[in-house]
Design a protein around this motif. Sequence first.
Motif, PDB file in Angstrom:
ATOM      1  N   LYS A 143      17.745   1.659   8.656  1.00  0.00           N
ATOM      2  CA  LYS A 143      17.924   0.991   7.361  1.00  0.00           C
ATOM      3  C   LYS A 143      19.310   0.343   7.298  1.00  0.00           C
ATOM      4  O   LYS A 143      19.499  -0.696   6.686  1.00  0.00           O
ATOM      5  CB  LYS A 143      17.752   1.996   6.198  1.00  0.00           C
ATOM      6  N   ARG A 185       2.734  10.554  -1.278  1.00  0.00           N
ATOM      7  CA  ARG A 185       3.131  11.612  -0.361  1.00  0.00           C
ATOM      8  C   ARG A 185       4.174  12.496  -1.033  1.00  0.00           C
ATOM      9  O   ARG A 185       4.690  12.160  -2.092  1.00  0.00           O
ATOM     10  CB  ARG A 185       3.699  11.004   0.914  1.00  0.00           C
ATOM     11  N   ASP A 222       2.216  -8.690  10.173  1.00  0.00           N
ATOM     12  CA  ASP A 222       2.874  -7.480  10.650  1.00  0.00           C
ATOM     13  C   ASP A 222       4.373  -7.784  10.639  1.00  0.00           C
ATOM     14  O   ASP A 222       4.814  -8.742  11.283  1.00  0.00           O
ATOM     15  CB  ASP A 222       2.391  -7.167  12.077  1.00  0.00           C
ATOM     16  N   ARG A 255      -1.123  -5.204   7.352  1.00  0.00           N
ATOM     17  CA  ARG A 255      -1.163  -5.195   8.816  1.00  0.00           C
ATOM     18  C   ARG A 255      -2.564  -4.815   9.293  1.00  0.00           C
ATOM     19  O   ARG A 255      -3.248  -3.995   8.647  1.00  0.00           O
ATOM     20  CB  ARG A 255      -0.133  -4.243   9.368  1.00  0.00           C
ATOM     21  N   THR A 304       8.670   5.130   7.232  1.00  0.00           N
ATOM     22  CA  THR A 304       9.431   6.106   6.443  1.00  0.00           C
ATOM     23  C   THR A 304       9.313   7.531   6.984  1.00  0.00           C
ATOM     24  O   THR A 304       9.745   8.475   6.321  1.00  0.00           O
ATOM     25  CB  THR A 304       8.976   6.085   4.962  1.00  0.00           C
ATOM     26  N   ALA A 355      13.735  -3.953  -0.033  1.00  0.00           N
ATOM     27  CA  ALA A 355      13.896  -2.570  -0.489  1.00  0.00           C
ATOM     28  C   ALA A 355      14.694  -1.810   0.559  1.00  0.00           C
ATOM     29  O   ALA A 355      14.197  -1.536   1.649  1.00  0.00           O
ATOM     30  CB  ALA A 355      12.535  -1.914  -0.706  1.00  0.00           C
ATOM     31  N   GLN A 367       4.221   3.861  -1.373  1.00  0.00           N
ATOM     32  CA  GLN A 367       4.562   4.560  -2.622  1.00  0.00           C
ATOM     33  C   GLN A 367       5.139   3.587  -3.657  1.00  0.00           C
ATOM     34  O   GLN A 367       4.697   3.542  -4.802  1.00  0.00           O
ATOM     35  CB  GLN A 367       5.576   5.676  -2.294  1.00  0.00           C
ATOM     36  N   LEU A 368       6.103   2.788  -3.239  1.00  0.00           N
ATOM     37  CA  LEU A 368       6.705   1.833  -4.169  1.00  0.00           C
ATOM     38  C   LEU A 368       5.696   0.729  -4.497  1.00  0.00           C
ATOM     39  O   LEU A 368       5.608   0.266  -5.646  1.00  0.00           O
ATOM     40  CB  LEU A 368       7.974   1.242  -3.522  1.00  0.00           C
ATOM     41  N   SER A 419      -4.574  -1.130   9.168  1.00  0.00           N
ATOM     42  CA  SER A 419      -3.939  -0.258   8.190  1.00  0.00           C
ATOM     43  C   SER A 419      -4.921   0.805   7.712  1.00  0.00           C
ATOM     44  O   SER A 419      -6.088   0.516   7.471  1.00  0.00           O
ATOM     45  CB  SER A 419      -3.472  -1.083   6.990  1.00  0.00           C
ATOM     46  N   LEU A 428      11.790   8.447  -4.089  1.00  0.00           N
ATOM     47  CA  LEU A 428      10.699   8.033  -4.972  1.00  0.00           C
ATOM     48  C   LEU A 428       9.719   9.182  -5.151  1.00  0.00           C
ATOM     49  O   LEU A 428       9.206   9.721  -4.168  1.00  0.00           O
ATOM     50  CB  LEU A 428       9.961   6.831  -4.361  1.00  0.00           C
ATOM     51  N   THR A 457       0.820  -1.222   0.000  1.00  0.00           N
ATOM     52  CA  THR A 457       0.000   0.000   0.000  1.00  0.00           C
ATOM     53  C   THR A 457       0.857   1.276   0.000  1.00  0.00           C
ATOM     54  O   THR A 457       0.307   2.375   0.018  1.00  0.00           O
ATOM     55  CB  THR A 457      -0.917   0.042   1.246  1.00  0.00           C
ATOM     56  N   ARG A 514      -4.960   2.241   4.920  1.00  0.00           N
ATOM     57  CA  ARG A 514      -5.189   2.218   3.468  1.00  0.00           C
ATOM     58  C   ARG A 514      -5.749   0.867   3.039  1.00  0.00           C
ATOM     59  O   ARG A 514      -5.404  -0.161   3.604  1.00  0.00           O
ATOM     60  CB  ARG A 514      -3.892   2.458   2.711  1.00  0.00           C
ATOM     61  N   TYR A 519      16.404   7.268  11.096  1.00  0.00           N
ATOM     62  CA  TYR A 519      15.865   6.496   9.961  1.00  0.00           C
ATOM     63  C   TYR A 519      16.997   5.787   9.213  1.00  0.00           C
ATOM     64  O   TYR A 519      16.933   4.589   8.928  1.00  0.00           O
ATOM     65  CB  TYR A 519      15.094   7.427   9.016  1.00  0.00           C
TER      66      TYR A 519
HETATM   67  N1  LIG Z   1       9.893   6.909  -0.576  1.00  0.00           N
HETATM   68  C1  LIG Z   1      11.179   7.188  -0.743  1.00  0.00           C
HETATM   69  O1  LIG Z   1      11.529   8.314  -1.168  1.00  0.00           O
HETATM   70  C2  LIG Z   1      12.236   6.131  -0.460  1.00  0.00           C
HETATM   71  C3  LIG Z   1      13.586   6.454  -0.666  1.00  0.00           C
HETATM   72  C4  LIG Z   1      14.571   5.473  -0.427  1.00  0.00           C
HETATM   73  C5  LIG Z   1      14.177   4.212   0.013  1.00  0.00           C
HETATM   74  N2  LIG Z   1      12.861   3.943   0.219  1.00  0.00           N
HETATM   75  C6  LIG Z   1      12.517   2.599   0.702  1.00  0.00           C
HETATM   76  O2  LIG Z   1      11.626   1.972  -0.214  1.00  0.00           O
HETATM   77  C7  LIG Z   1      10.737   1.132   0.512  1.00  0.00           C
HETATM   78  C8  LIG Z   1       9.306   1.523   0.176  1.00  0.00           C
HETATM   79  O3  LIG Z   1       9.115   2.880   0.588  1.00  0.00           O
HETATM   80  P1  LIG Z   1       7.728   3.616   0.386  1.00  0.00           P
HETATM   81  O4  LIG Z   1       8.018   5.052   0.134  1.00  0.00           O
HETATM   82  O5  LIG Z   1       6.876   2.852  -0.564  1.00  0.00           O
HETATM   83  O6  LIG Z   1       7.134   3.498   1.866  1.00  0.00           O
HETATM   84  P2  LIG Z   1       5.705   3.967   2.348  1.00  0.00           P
HETATM   85  O7  LIG Z   1       4.982   4.659   1.263  1.00  0.00           O
HETATM   86  O8  LIG Z   1       5.876   4.652   3.668  1.00  0.00           O
HETATM   87  O9  LIG Z   1       4.942   2.593   2.603  1.00  0.00           O
HETATM   88  C9  LIG Z   1       5.316   1.766   3.660  1.00  0.00           C
HETATM   89  C10 LIG Z   1       4.552   0.485   3.558  1.00  0.00           C
HETATM   90  O10 LIG Z   1       4.932  -0.338   4.664  1.00  0.00           O
HETATM   91  C11 LIG Z   1       3.751  -0.815   5.283  1.00  0.00           C
HETATM   92  N3  LIG Z   1       4.009  -1.073   6.694  1.00  0.00           N
HETATM   93  C12 LIG Z   1       4.427  -0.187   7.629  1.00  0.00           C
HETATM   94  N4  LIG Z   1       4.537  -0.803   8.817  1.00  0.00           N
HETATM   95  C13 LIG Z   1       4.202  -2.099   8.614  1.00  0.00           C
HETATM   96  C14 LIG Z   1       4.128  -3.238   9.461  1.00  0.00           C
HETATM   97  N5  LIG Z   1       4.440  -3.161  10.767  1.00  0.00           N
HETATM   98  N6  LIG Z   1       3.749  -4.427   8.930  1.00  0.00           N
HETATM   99  C15 LIG Z   1       3.419  -4.502   7.609  1.00  0.00           C
HETATM  100  N7  LIG Z   1       3.474  -3.456   6.757  1.00  0.00           N
HETATM  101  C16 LIG Z   1       3.858  -2.270   7.262  1.00  0.00           C
HETATM  102  C17 LIG Z   1       2.737   0.290   5.071  1.00  0.00           C
HETATM  103  O11 LIG Z   1       1.452  -0.228   5.236  1.00  0.00           O
HETATM  104  P3  LIG Z   1       0.194   0.711   5.663  1.00  0.00           P
HETATM  105  O12 LIG Z   1      -0.482   1.103   4.402  1.00  0.00           O
HETATM  106  O13 LIG Z   1      -0.600  -0.212   6.485  1.00  0.00           O
HETATM  107  O14 LIG Z   1       0.737   1.889   6.421  1.00  0.00           O
HETATM  108  C18 LIG Z   1       3.028   0.660   3.627  1.00  0.00           C
HETATM  109  O15 LIG Z   1       2.434  -0.260   2.756  1.00  0.00           O
HETATM  110  C19 LIG Z   1      11.072   1.299   1.992  1.00  0.00           C
HETATM  111  O16 LIG Z   1      11.952   0.277   2.367  1.00  0.00           O
HETATM  112  C20 LIG Z   1      11.796   2.639   2.051  1.00  0.00           C
HETATM  113  O17 LIG Z   1      12.695   2.687   3.132  1.00  0.00           O
HETATM  114  C21 LIG Z   1      11.873   4.859  -0.024  1.00  0.00           C
END
Ligand SMILES: NC(=O)c1ccc[n+]([C@@H]2O[C@H](COP(=O)([O-])OP(=O)(O)OC[C@H]3O[C@@H](n4cnc5c(N)ncnc54)[C@H](OP(=O)(O)O)[C@@H]3O)[C@@H](O)[C@H]2O)c1
Length: 365
Positions: A149, A188, A52, A33, A78, A118, A11-12, A36, A177, A9, A38, A145
């Motif tokens: 990671k 976001r 979870d 989870r 994040t 990721a 961004q990626l 959630s 992203l 759910t 979303r 953060y």
């Molecule tokens: N966005 C960036 O700019 C960026 C940059 C570098 C690296 N990354 C990495 O890329 C990956 C994806 O990032 P993203 O931007 O897509 O993250 P995101 O939009 O914050 O989404 C996080 C996801 O993790 C889920 N989640 C959070 N806690 C959880 C839990 N306890 N159990 C199961 N699911 C859980 C969330 O579910 P809910 O919908 O339930 O909240 C959501 O689906 C991450 O590893 C991030 O560190 C992102």
Amino acid sequence: MRLLVAGLTGQLGAGLRALAADDHDLRLVAVRRPGSPRALGPGEAEEVVVGDVRRPMWGLDPAALTGVDAVVNLAAETNWVASSRDLYAVNALGAAHGHQLTRELAGRGGRVIPYVHAGSVYVAGGAVGEIAERPVPPAGDRTAYERSKWLAEQRLLSAAADPGGPAPVLIARMPALVGDSGTGRTLRRNSLYLLADRWSDLPGNVLPAMRDARVDALPRDVAAGTLLRLVRAVVRRPPSGPVICHAGLGETAPSLRGLLAAARTAGAQRHRGEPRLVTVGARALLWSSLNAERVLPLGPSARNALIGLRYIGLDRVFSRPVLADLLGEDLPAVGVDVLARLIFGAAPNLRDDPAGNGSMARFPG
Ligand SMILES: NC(=O)c1ccc[n+]([C@@H]2O[C@H](COP(=O)([O-])OP(=O)(O)OC[C@H]3O[C@@H](n4cnc5c(N)ncnc54)[C@H](OP(=O)(O)O)[C@@H]3O)[C@@H](O)[C@H]2O)c1
């Protein structure tokens, strides 16, 4: 190919779901989870399991999961200013639990199942210059953060160290992203959007950055496509040990100056004037992004904005020879004009979910 995916759910995940909608060979089993905020749309996953990542084995029963070709962990906390405890539980423990689950699934199925995690290019902390696709050493200048990671990588590298193990690990370090390259939709508005949104709030219009700062970023559909190709590559040819790659623009990432010039050319910021790039050294940028809150009363949004400065203001290249080994010559490529259009042109109403969930949606839009 059937993938068990946590974080669908996000961004990626939104990028991956969009790809799966057009690819009949790709089937997604979503780990959701409880509670959630979303929802997944109808048909967006072949199956949904409640789990979870903070729990051992992601709280799933491996006996109930069959026919999985790879496990993909996109789940993360994040919010850069979340508590260290939450960051550690989701990002570091969640990564290790996912590997434990993959190993169990592989053992039961009697076959190799890759685990694709990721990661983030930002595990580099405050390092500048050329960053290699190798483990990075401990450092005192990481944010909470970044540390979480980094700890995730450490845990995965030691868990997957046995050569030829049943659950080989690929850590795909993602760059920033941004929204979908076609529609502009975004979940976001992260540090790059922040630059656009708060352009006129910069004190004295001053934007501090290293002289040759670069911005490595991918639209989420391009990032998801790259990740999917990586998953296919390791399913086809499982690596003999843990592998780290940089899944971004690498040496082709635009400079911050180039990105701002492209925004100017597109007329995106005409009514707001220009930020003045003021050259600072890495140390000053890193210090203020970590410590300004000690001397200034800053709320979470301002603290995030300061942390975001290190993602646009440092001069470094996330090199990608390992990515090239895995994907061949066709590496992710995005023009500076596309990034400028997405970042400076997209209006906040192009968000997937205007309500947000308190994560990066904490940035005022
Ligand atoms: N966005 C960036 O700019 C960026 C940059 C570098 C690296 N990354 C990495 O890329 C990956 C994806 O990032 P993203 O931007 O897509 O993250 P995101 O939009 O914050 O989404 C996080 C996801 O993790 C889920 N989640 C959070 N806690 C959880 C839990 N306890 N159990 C199961 N699911 C859980 C969330 O579910 P809910 O919908 O339930 O909240 C959501 O689906 C991450 O590893 C991030 O560190 C992102």
